[in-house]
Design an enzyme around this catalytic site. Structure first.
Site, PDB file in Angstrom:
ATOM      1  N   TYR A 157       0.822  -1.222   0.000  1.00  0.00           N
ATOM      2  CA  TYR A 157       0.000   0.000   0.000  1.00  0.00           C
ATOM      3  C   TYR A 157       0.852   1.268   0.000  1.00  0.00           C
ATOM      4  O   TYR A 157       0.454   2.304  -0.511  1.00  0.00           O
ATOM      5  CB  TYR A 157      -0.991   0.004   1.171  1.00  0.00           C
ATOM      6  CG  TYR A 157      -2.277  -0.630   0.761  1.00  0.00           C
ATOM      7  CD1 TYR A 157      -2.383  -2.011   0.688  1.00  0.00           C
ATOM      8  CD2 TYR A 157      -3.363   0.129   0.361  1.00  0.00           C
ATOM      9  CE1 TYR A 157      -3.539  -2.607   0.241  1.00  0.00           C
ATOM     10  CE2 TYR A 157      -4.521  -0.466  -0.091  1.00  0.00           C
ATOM     11  CZ  TYR A 157      -4.609  -1.827  -0.137  1.00  0.00           C
ATOM     12  OH  TYR A 157      -5.745  -2.411  -0.591  1.00  0.00           O
ATOM     13  N   LYS A 164      -4.211   7.774   2.868  1.00  0.00           N
ATOM     14  CA  LYS A 164      -5.443   7.477   3.622  1.00  0.00           C
ATOM     15  C   LYS A 164      -5.371   8.043   5.044  1.00  0.00           C
ATOM     16  O   LYS A 164      -6.388   8.465   5.602  1.00  0.00           O
ATOM     17  CB  LYS A 164      -5.693   5.959   3.663  1.00  0.00           C
ATOM     18  CG  LYS A 164      -6.033   5.339   2.300  1.00  0.00           C
ATOM     19  CD  LYS A 164      -7.229   5.979   1.627  1.00  0.00           C
ATOM     20  CE  LYS A 164      -7.690   5.207   0.400  1.00  0.00           C
ATOM     21  NZ  LYS A 164      -8.673   5.951  -0.414  1.00  0.00           N
TER      22      LYS A 164
HETATM   23  P1  NAD Z   1     -11.860   2.167  -8.865  1.00  0.00           P
HETATM   24  O1  NAD Z   1     -10.601   2.031  -9.658  1.00  0.00           O
HETATM   25  O2  NAD Z   1     -13.077   1.583  -9.429  1.00  0.00           O
HETATM   26  O3  NAD Z   1     -12.138   3.691  -8.492  1.00  0.00           O
HETATM   27  C1  NAD Z   1     -11.117   4.652  -8.335  1.00  0.00           C
HETATM   28  C2  NAD Z   1     -11.621   5.906  -9.031  1.00  0.00           C
HETATM   29  O4  NAD Z   1     -10.709   6.982  -8.829  1.00  0.00           O
HETATM   30  C3  NAD Z   1     -11.769   5.721 -10.551  1.00  0.00           C
HETATM   31  O5  NAD Z   1     -13.081   6.000 -10.938  1.00  0.00           O
HETATM   32  C4  NAD Z   1     -10.821   6.768 -11.105  1.00  0.00           C
HETATM   33  O6  NAD Z   1     -11.282   7.334 -12.320  1.00  0.00           O
HETATM   34  C5  NAD Z   1     -10.820   7.784  -9.976  1.00  0.00           C
HETATM   35  N1  NAD Z   1      -9.707   8.719 -10.094  1.00  0.00           N
HETATM   36  C6  NAD Z   1      -8.379   8.462 -10.131  1.00  0.00           C
HETATM   37  N2  NAD Z   1      -7.698   9.609 -10.347  1.00  0.00           N
HETATM   38  C7  NAD Z   1      -8.630  10.609 -10.435  1.00  0.00           C
HETATM   39  C8  NAD Z   1      -8.562  12.003 -10.676  1.00  0.00           C
HETATM   40  N3  NAD Z   1      -7.404  12.641 -10.881  1.00  0.00           N
HETATM   41  N4  NAD Z   1      -9.729  12.712 -10.722  1.00  0.00           N
HETATM   42  C9  NAD Z   1     -10.924  12.105 -10.539  1.00  0.00           C
HETATM   43  N5  NAD Z   1     -11.050  10.779 -10.323  1.00  0.00           N
HETATM   44  C10 NAD Z   1      -9.910  10.047 -10.278  1.00  0.00           C
HETATM   45  O7  NAD Z   1     -11.492   1.496  -7.455  1.00  0.00           O
HETATM   46  P2  NAD Z   1     -12.302   1.440  -6.071  1.00  0.00           P
HETATM   47  O8  NAD Z   1     -11.695   0.312  -5.335  1.00  0.00           O
HETATM   48  O9  NAD Z   1     -13.758   1.476  -6.311  1.00  0.00           O
HETATM   49  O10 NAD Z   1     -11.803   2.763  -5.338  1.00  0.00           O
HETATM   50  C11 NAD Z   1     -12.684   3.721  -4.799  1.00  0.00           C
HETATM   51  C12 NAD Z   1     -12.194   4.206  -3.451  1.00  0.00           C
HETATM   52  O11 NAD Z   1     -12.325   3.147  -2.498  1.00  0.00           O
HETATM   53  C13 NAD Z   1     -10.726   4.623  -3.418  1.00  0.00           C
HETATM   54  O12 NAD Z   1     -10.592   5.747  -2.563  1.00  0.00           O
HETATM   55  C14 NAD Z   1     -10.056   3.420  -2.786  1.00  0.00           C
HETATM   56  O13 NAD Z   1      -8.824   3.729  -2.171  1.00  0.00           O
HETATM   57  C15 NAD Z   1     -11.117   3.048  -1.776  1.00  0.00           C
HETATM   58  N6  NAD Z   1     -11.011   1.699  -1.201  1.00  0.00           N
HETATM   59  C16 NAD Z   1     -10.952   0.616  -2.013  1.00  0.00           C
HETATM   60  C17 NAD Z   1     -10.842  -0.647  -1.446  1.00  0.00           C
HETATM   61  C18 NAD Z   1     -10.743  -1.876  -2.317  1.00  0.00           C
HETATM   62  O14 NAD Z   1     -10.332  -2.930  -1.805  1.00  0.00           O
HETATM   63  N7  NAD Z   1     -11.115  -1.799  -3.593  1.00  0.00           N
HETATM   64  C19 NAD Z   1     -10.819  -0.796  -0.045  1.00  0.00           C
HETATM   65  C20 NAD Z   1     -10.908   0.347   0.752  1.00  0.00           C
HETATM   66  C21 NAD Z   1     -10.997   1.591   0.163  1.00  0.00           C
END
Ligand code: NAD
Length: 257
Positions: A157, A164
């Site tokens: 990470y 985060k």
């Molecule tokens: P995802 O890849 O589907 O979503 C990430 C999004 O961030 C994408 O839509 C991307 O276009 C957007 N993004 C990146 N750079 C950007 C920018 N400059 N401007 C606007 N948008 C931008 O993945 P996800 O897992 O759905 O992630 C969503 C959130 O959830 C993130 O904050 C991630 O850290 C968090 N999260 C994910 C998990 C997991 O296991 N997937 C766990 C905990 C938290």
């Protein structure tokens, strides 16, 4: 369908990249509850896919927003203001780090990679809340997405854990700043979910297996469980909650071994 009625409510969801995105699960459930949504996409590459997904929701707007571009952020809120008048929620579900900074030792994170990860994954919440607040004339709810790497070391990470940690601190500061306008700011700390971003984390599959083994509920979470929590946070059911990090991780965070 859950017994939460958001008819007449409007909100913005940032972070849909495809139908595996956590933001898409949230959009689906909030739309089913009756809310009208503005979905954003980052860059033309995602426009068609997000537009197609949004077409399955009732009356959804689709607008560009790259969170590194102040003009795009301002334009987004101008257009949402014109179309919706006011909003009652904003979901920030975006994060980014350069792949090389997630694969080499943390101490080798470059200056620029550190800046990019922190800017997109943490700083972006500030202008988005500032603009949202102007449209949240009757109060509102902001929800962002975090992960337990903010508190503990998860191999792979790296700088995303640092981002985060910053994001969670912002949640507390923003909750304190906007509380007098009845704008609540909370984060969901989710367990691992298979998404595009998650695929960038080395050893993600092993980590998911380990989560399922260690978590009190003895399983991984479903993306719908994150979405249900967002529905709760965007509704009046959570009216007394702000500045909180809500764990949707099958209880993993309480375990030591
Ligand atoms: P995802 O890849 O589907 O979503 C990430 C999004 O961030 C994408 O839509 C991307 O276009 C957007 N993004 C990146 N750079 C950007 C920018 N400059 N401007 C606007 N948008 C931008 O993945 P996800 O897992 O759905 O992630 C969503 C959130 O959830 C993130 O904050 C991630 O850290 C968090 N999260 C994910 C998990 C997991 O296991 N997937 C766990 C905990 C938290």
């Amino acid at each position: 369908m859950y017994p939460v009625d958001l008819s007449g409510k409007k909100g913005i969801i940032l972070g849909v990249a495809n139908d595996h995105s956590i933001a898409w699960a949230m959009a689906s459930i909030l739309s089913q509850a009756g809310a009208r949504l503005a979905l954003t996409y980052q860059g033309d590459r995602l426009k068609e896919r997000v537009t197609r997904l949004a077409g399955t929701l009732d009356g959804a707007l689709v607008l560009p927003c790259d969170a590194t571009d102040d003009q795009q952020i301002a334009d987004l809120f101008d257009q949402v203001g014109d179309a919706f008048g006011d909003i009652s929620f904003m979901v920030h579900s975006i994060a980014y780090a350069n792949r090389e900074d997630l694969t080499r030792p943390f101490s080798e994170t470059g200056r620029e990679g550190f800046r990019i990860a922190l800017e997109i994954s943490a700083y972006s919440l500030l202008p988005l809340v500032r603009h949202s607040a102007k449209l949240m004339t009757q109060g509102g709810s902001v929800v962002t997405m975090t992960f337990q790497a903010s508190q503990r070391v998860f191999p792979g990470y790296n700088v995303m854990g640092t981002a985060k940690a910053a994001l969670e601190h912002e949640v507390r500061q923003l909750a304190a700043e906007y509380g007098d306008r009845n704008i609540r700011v909370n984060a969901i700390s989710a367990g691992p979910v298979d998404t595009l971003s998650a695929r960038g984390i080395q050893g993600f599959t092993d980590m998911k297996r380990q989560h399922a083994k260690t978590a009190p509920l003895q399983r991984n979470i479903k993306v719908e469980e994150v979405a249900k929590t967002a529905l709760f946070l965007c509704s009046d059911l959570s009216s007394g909650i702000t500045g909180s990090i809500i764990h949707v991780d099958a209880g993993y965070h309480i375990m030591a071994v």
